[in-house]
Design a protein around this motif. Structure first.
Motif, short mmCIF file in Angstrom:
data_model
loop_
_atom_site.label_atom_id
_atom_site.label_comp_id
_atom_site.label_asym_id
_atom_site.label_seq_id
_atom_site.Cartn_x
_atom_site.Cartn_y
_atom_site.Cartn_z
N ARG A 172 73.43 60.05 -73.23
CA ARG A 172 72.61 59.12 -72.47
C ARG A 172 71.22 59.68 -72.23
O ARG A 172 70.22 58.97 -72.29
CB ARG A 172 73.29 58.79 -71.16
CG ARG A 172 74.74 58.36 -71.39
CD ARG A 172 75.29 57.68 -70.20
NE ARG A 172 74.61 56.41 -70.01
CZ ARG A 172 74.83 55.63 -68.97
NH1 ARG A 172 75.67 56.01 -68.04
NH2 ARG A 172 74.20 54.49 -68.87
N ARG A 199 67.91 57.75 -73.72
CA ARG A 199 66.84 57.33 -72.82
C ARG A 199 65.48 57.83 -73.30
O ARG A 199 64.48 57.17 -73.15
CB ARG A 199 67.10 57.88 -71.41
CG ARG A 199 67.73 56.87 -70.47
CD ARG A 199 67.61 57.33 -69.02
NE ARG A 199 68.32 58.59 -68.79
CZ ARG A 199 69.61 58.66 -68.49
NH1 ARG A 199 70.32 57.57 -68.39
NH2 ARG A 199 70.21 59.82 -68.28
N SER A 200 65.50 59.01 -73.90
CA SER A 200 64.22 59.63 -74.25
C SER A 200 63.50 58.92 -75.39
O SER A 200 62.34 59.19 -75.65
CB SER A 200 64.44 61.10 -74.63
OG SER A 200 64.73 61.20 -76.02
N ALA A 252 69.19 53.68 -80.00
CA ALA A 252 67.94 54.31 -79.56
C ALA A 252 67.05 54.67 -80.75
O ALA A 252 65.84 54.48 -80.71
CB ALA A 252 68.24 55.56 -78.75
#
Lengths: 191, 191
Positions: free
Chosen positions: B78, B82-83, B134
């Motif tokens: 996670r 997120r990054s 992501a």
DNA sequence: AAGCTAGCGGAGGGGTGCCTCCGGATGCAA
DNA sequence: TTGCATCCGGAGGCACCCCTCCGCTAGCTT
């Protein structure tokens, strides 16, 4: 390396009597299978069972877990490094690629083994030297022929490729495709 | 994926009392360290000791070994996913490269963890989806901009790069150099 | 402040694996 | 064939680890 490319004598304990030699070889084969299947955590009792010998026999040949690891590992490395000789007649790029393909196939099953050994091991270092001795000439030849970029060493290539094999691939096709991408990275910058 | 990109509820057992939450977090941190240090074989009693809690507390939060693995893993994933958001403003190629660098740093310490989980795990699959969600946009954007070849998918890139991180590098410089070679392989064929 | 209840620690049962040890079996030389 | 040195097998001691269980502690609510 010592004369005639012998493995370091660290574990040169091959038994002499016929039945003993049979058991020794069965143990190495069984260990290779067990480690490939269950990872480095495979129990030595299981190895002995697969080889069809008693646990005592295993320990007589390999005083402890690590010795067995190393023996299996050395055996594999030598097979790989011998195979480099066959490729001398191919064109430089093809020879390198062909050997790297073998390398991938080789390392794929040795994950657990390498993981266990790389913590600290004399054997591991000397095996790496043996592999490099086999593969490095292929690399230099390809560089001399101008088909591989000059700004990297063989060590870089080994790590790039060996890393690849650590990843689990759903299909051999994908593995080859990705290997292809990696190999493209080796080519010299746009001619 | 459920709404708001939550982790799958498979292990949604975050305690409510203040001291309990402290212990929960300490356990995850301790587990991450222990696994990074001793590999997946690290003992749970050691984890509890590092966290400064009793073994009973560990087992109340994580009913068995695997649950703890998964909790640590999810936490890491996670953070990584997120990054990706920070990178939206960079040019396509740079954004992809930057994220892959983070990816490398992330996976490097998770070898043992991944090894343990990839045998069969619901969590593992859903985490991969989260990572892909992501990173995939960064890849598509780069392809749309013509700076990454079209004949490969994001999945190929992940495996190429993640494999890389499995290899042990003597120096960060070499790791980056090799990563650079791999990245060169991603570029479109000579314009 | 006082009670309720979630949460804590760690002893210990059960299980597994590593390795040792030694009486018995067997290949090999004479 | 005979004898002996080598090799075999597996029972068992030891250590370690997983996980359960339960009497005690201490947050949180009112």
């Amino acid at each position: 390396m010592t004369s005639a490319g012998q493995a370091p004598e660290v574990f040169a304990r091959r038994p002499k009597r016929a039945d003993a030699r049979r058991n020794y070889d069965a143990l190495i084969a069984a260990a290779r299978d067990a480690f490939a299947e269950n990872g480095a955590a495979a129990s030595l009792e299981d190895v002995a069972r697969r080889a069809g010998v008693g646990i005592g026999t295993l320990y007589r040949n390999f005083p402890n877990r690590r010795h067995l690891f190393e023996a299996v590992y050395v055996e594999e490395v030598r097979a790989l490094s011998r195979s480099a000789a066959d490729l001398a007649e191919l064109p430089p790029w093809d020879a390198l690629v062909a050997w790297l393909h073998r390398f991938v196939a080789y390392v794929a099953t040795k994950r657990a083994l390498a993981e266990e050994l790389l913590h600290d091991s004399e054997i591991f270092r000397s095996c790496r030297m043996e592999i490099y001795a086999a593969g490095e000439p292929l690399m230099s030849r390809a560089q001399a022929a101008g088909v591989v970029r000059e700004d990297i060493g063989f060590d870089d290539v080994v790590r790039l490729i060996s890393g690849l094999t650590m990843a689990q691939f759903p299909s051999p096709e994908q593995r080859d495709r990705v290997l292809g991408v990696a190999l493209d990275g080796l080519r010299p910058p746009a001619a």
